[in-house]
Design a protein around this motif. Sequence first.
Motif, PDB file in Angstrom:
ATOM      1  N   ALA A 160       0.854  -1.191   0.000  1.00  0.00           N
ATOM      2  CA  ALA A 160       0.000   0.000   0.000  1.00  0.00           C
ATOM      3  C   ALA A 160       0.888   1.239   0.000  1.00  0.00           C
ATOM      4  O   ALA A 160       1.936   1.261   0.648  1.00  0.00           O
ATOM      5  N   VAL A 161       0.464   2.257  -0.734  1.00  0.00           N
ATOM      6  CA  VAL A 161       1.178   3.527  -0.794  1.00  0.00           C
ATOM      7  C   VAL A 161       0.256   4.591  -0.225  1.00  0.00           C
ATOM      8  O   VAL A 161      -0.876   4.767  -0.687  1.00  0.00           O
ATOM      9  N   MET A 162       0.749   5.305   0.790  1.00  0.00           N
ATOM     10  CA  MET A 162      -0.067   6.296   1.480  1.00  0.00           C
ATOM     11  C   MET A 162       0.698   7.607   1.630  1.00  0.00           C
ATOM     12  O   MET A 162       1.924   7.649   1.503  1.00  0.00           O
ATOM     13  N   GLY A 163      -0.038   8.651   1.940  1.00  0.00           N
ATOM     14  CA  GLY A 163       0.574   9.944   2.210  1.00  0.00           C
ATOM     15  C   GLY A 163      -0.475  11.028   2.165  1.00  0.00           C
ATOM     16  O   GLY A 163      -1.578  10.831   1.641  1.00  0.00           O
ATOM     17  N   VAL A 199      -2.723   2.412  -4.042  1.00  0.00           N
ATOM     18  CA  VAL A 199      -2.725   3.753  -3.466  1.00  0.00           C
ATOM     19  C   VAL A 199      -4.023   3.919  -2.692  1.00  0.00           C
ATOM     20  O   VAL A 199      -5.113   3.649  -3.210  1.00  0.00           O
ATOM     21  N   THR A 200      -3.928   4.343  -1.433  1.00  0.00           N
ATOM     22  CA  THR A 200      -5.126   4.524  -0.618  1.00  0.00           C
ATOM     23  C   THR A 200      -4.892   5.604   0.425  1.00  0.00           C
ATOM     24  O   THR A 200      -3.751   5.889   0.796  1.00  0.00           O
ATOM     25  N   HIS A 201      -5.980   6.204   0.886  1.00  0.00           N
ATOM     26  CA  HIS A 201      -5.911   7.142   2.006  1.00  0.00           C
ATOM     27  C   HIS A 201      -6.485   6.518   3.268  1.00  0.00           C
ATOM     28  O   HIS A 201      -6.477   7.135   4.336  1.00  0.00           O
ATOM     29  N   ASP A 202      -6.991   5.270   3.156  1.00  0.00           N
ATOM     30  CA  ASP A 202      -7.747   4.628   4.223  1.00  0.00           C
ATOM     31  C   ASP A 202      -6.846   3.711   5.053  1.00  0.00           C
ATOM     32  O   ASP A 202      -6.356   2.695   4.541  1.00  0.00           O
ATOM     33  N   LEU A 218      -1.659   1.433  13.779  1.00  0.00           N
ATOM     34  CA  LEU A 218      -0.287   1.870  13.494  1.00  0.00           C
ATOM     35  C   LEU A 218      -0.255   2.793  12.282  1.00  0.00           C
ATOM     36  O   LEU A 218       0.458   3.797  12.261  1.00  0.00           O
ATOM     37  N   VAL A 219      -1.032   2.440  11.258  1.00  0.00           N
ATOM     38  CA  VAL A 219      -1.083   3.284  10.059  1.00  0.00           C
ATOM     39  C   VAL A 219      -1.697   4.638  10.388  1.00  0.00           C
ATOM     40  O   VAL A 219      -1.200   5.693   9.971  1.00  0.00           O
ATOM     41  N   LEU A 220      -2.768   4.633  11.185  1.00  0.00           N
ATOM     42  CA  LEU A 220      -3.433   5.879  11.562  1.00  0.00           C
ATOM     43  C   LEU A 220      -2.487   6.790  12.337  1.00  0.00           C
ATOM     44  O   LEU A 220      -2.439   8.007  12.089  1.00  0.00           O
ATOM     45  N   ALA A 221      -1.716   6.197  13.242  1.00  0.00           N
ATOM     46  CA  ALA A 221      -0.761   7.003  14.015  1.00  0.00           C
ATOM     47  C   ALA A 221       0.310   7.609  13.114  1.00  0.00           C
ATOM     48  O   ALA A 221       0.694   8.768  13.283  1.00  0.00           O
ATOM     49  N   THR A 222       0.798   6.826  12.159  1.00  0.00           N
ATOM     50  CA  THR A 222       1.814   7.339  11.254  1.00  0.00           C
ATOM     51  C   THR A 222       1.269   8.442  10.367  1.00  0.00           C
ATOM     52  O   THR A 222       1.913   9.483  10.180  1.00  0.00           O
ATOM     53  N   MET A 223       0.062   8.253   9.853  1.00  0.00           N
ATOM     54  CA  MET A 223      -0.546   9.294   9.042  1.00  0.00           C
ATOM     55  C   MET A 223      -0.795  10.564   9.860  1.00  0.00           C
ATOM     56  O   MET A 223      -0.694  11.679   9.351  1.00  0.00           O
ATOM     57  N   GLY A 224      -1.104  10.387  11.127  1.00  0.00           N
ATOM     58  CA  GLY A 224      -1.295  11.545  12.000  1.00  0.00           C
ATOM     59  C   GLY A 224      -0.020  12.363  12.136  1.00  0.00           C
ATOM     60  O   GLY A 224      -0.061  13.595  12.144  1.00  0.00           O
ATOM     61  N   ARG A 225       1.108  11.668  12.214  1.00  0.00           N
ATOM     62  CA  ARG A 225       2.385  12.379  12.301  1.00  0.00           C
ATOM     63  C   ARG A 225       2.720  13.107  11.001  1.00  0.00           C
ATOM     64  O   ARG A 225       3.287  14.197  11.003  1.00  0.00           O
ATOM     65  N   LEU A 226       2.336  12.479   9.879  1.00  0.00           N
ATOM     66  CA  LEU A 226       2.674  13.059   8.577  1.00  0.00           C
ATOM     67  C   LEU A 226       1.717  14.162   8.169  1.00  0.00           C
ATOM     68  O   LEU A 226       2.055  15.006   7.348  1.00  0.00           O
ATOM     69  N   VAL A 241      -0.514  -5.659 -10.428  1.00  0.00           N
ATOM     70  CA  VAL A 241      -1.826  -5.009 -10.482  1.00  0.00           C
ATOM     71  C   VAL A 241      -1.719  -3.711  -9.695  1.00  0.00           C
ATOM     72  O   VAL A 241      -1.381  -3.719  -8.508  1.00  0.00           O
ATOM     73  N   PHE A 242      -1.988  -2.593 -10.349  1.00  0.00           N
ATOM     74  CA  PHE A 242      -1.996  -1.287  -9.703  1.00  0.00           C
ATOM     75  C   PHE A 242      -3.444  -0.906  -9.405  1.00  0.00           C
ATOM     76  O   PHE A 242      -4.289  -0.904 -10.302  1.00  0.00           O
ATOM     77  N   ALA A 243      -3.721  -0.591  -8.155  1.00  0.00           N
ATOM     78  CA  ALA A 243      -5.075  -0.236  -7.730  1.00  0.00           C
ATOM     79  C   ALA A 243      -5.050   1.173  -7.143  1.00  0.00           C
ATOM     80  O   ALA A 243      -4.339   1.436  -6.169  1.00  0.00           O
ATOM     81  N   ASP A 244      -5.807   2.083  -7.737  1.00  0.00           N
ATOM     82  CA  ASP A 244      -5.827   3.488  -7.318  1.00  0.00           C
ATOM     83  C   ASP A 244      -7.127   3.762  -6.570  1.00  0.00           C
ATOM     84  O   ASP A 244      -8.194   3.869  -7.181  1.00  0.00           O
ATOM     85  N   GLU A 245      -7.047   3.837  -5.231  1.00  0.00           N
ATOM     86  CA  GLU A 245      -8.219   4.057  -4.379  1.00  0.00           C
ATOM     87  C   GLU A 245      -9.366   3.121  -4.767  1.00  0.00           C
ATOM     88  O   GLU A 245     -10.497   3.574  -5.029  1.00  0.00           O
TER      89      GLU A 245
END
Length: 264
Positions: free
Chosen positions: A60-63, A221-224, A253-261, A186-190
């Motif tokens: 997964a790619v996030m940001g 790629v996801t924001h979730d 863990l993902v939510l915490a990391t996104m919160g920092r970013l 396979v590339f999946a965009d949202e």
Amino acid sequence: MRGLRLPGPGRAAPADVDTAGGAVPAARAAHASRVYGAGATAVVALDDVTIALPAAQFTAVMGPSGSGKSTLMHCLAGLDIVTSGQVFLGNTDLASLTDRQRTLLRRDRLGFVFQSFNLLPTLSAAENILLPCDLAGRRPDTEWFATVVDKLALADRLSHRPAELSGGQQQRVAVGRALISRPEVVFADEPTGALDSRSGRELLGFLRSVVDELGQTVVMVTHDPGAAAYADRVVFLADGSVVEEMEGPTRDLVLATMGRLGSG
């Protein structure tokens, strides 16, 4: 902007990605930068990104918004070309290909799943799934078709057109279309963006299973944070650069990391 390298005549950026003990990644970028515009109005979408995406894994790619995650996916998939550095599918340097060769590579070696499904409304579910084979003039592998249909639980929907299917069923058809050519990636965009929560969870479960049981490689790629938790690894981008990677992600863990970013 950090470390932008514009190649001179005959000079290419080094492909010095760590390939995990010699295994060739499904896709990789080496010192990849993508700049739109020039001079004072230049926008750096990717800034010296070096990353390897292992085969038969779910990444997964996030940001935050504007972090470069969609640009990275587009460059890895040959939908866009880096300004400097290199991008590879397997051992193929995408920058060495002509426009037509990149088109054929996307058709023959990649699969795509988009938020908006992108199904042809006049075709049945079966015809939409088999469309890449038809466009390539190839006879479909009937055994693989049956495997994909079974995995996606679409056997009783193959004669239906998109308007006769739920959103979740349409997206499963889109996944089947992405898988039918046995793509390298396979590339999946949202892919869950247009689905309700139940259909989204079902789709993510299907993507997880095609990695675990069919050996496919999926890059999403996801924001979730909940969606990212289905992956083997999450790559976090900020300001066009890879800033963190996480193995064995969980939603918290993902939510915490996104919160920092800074989410977005």
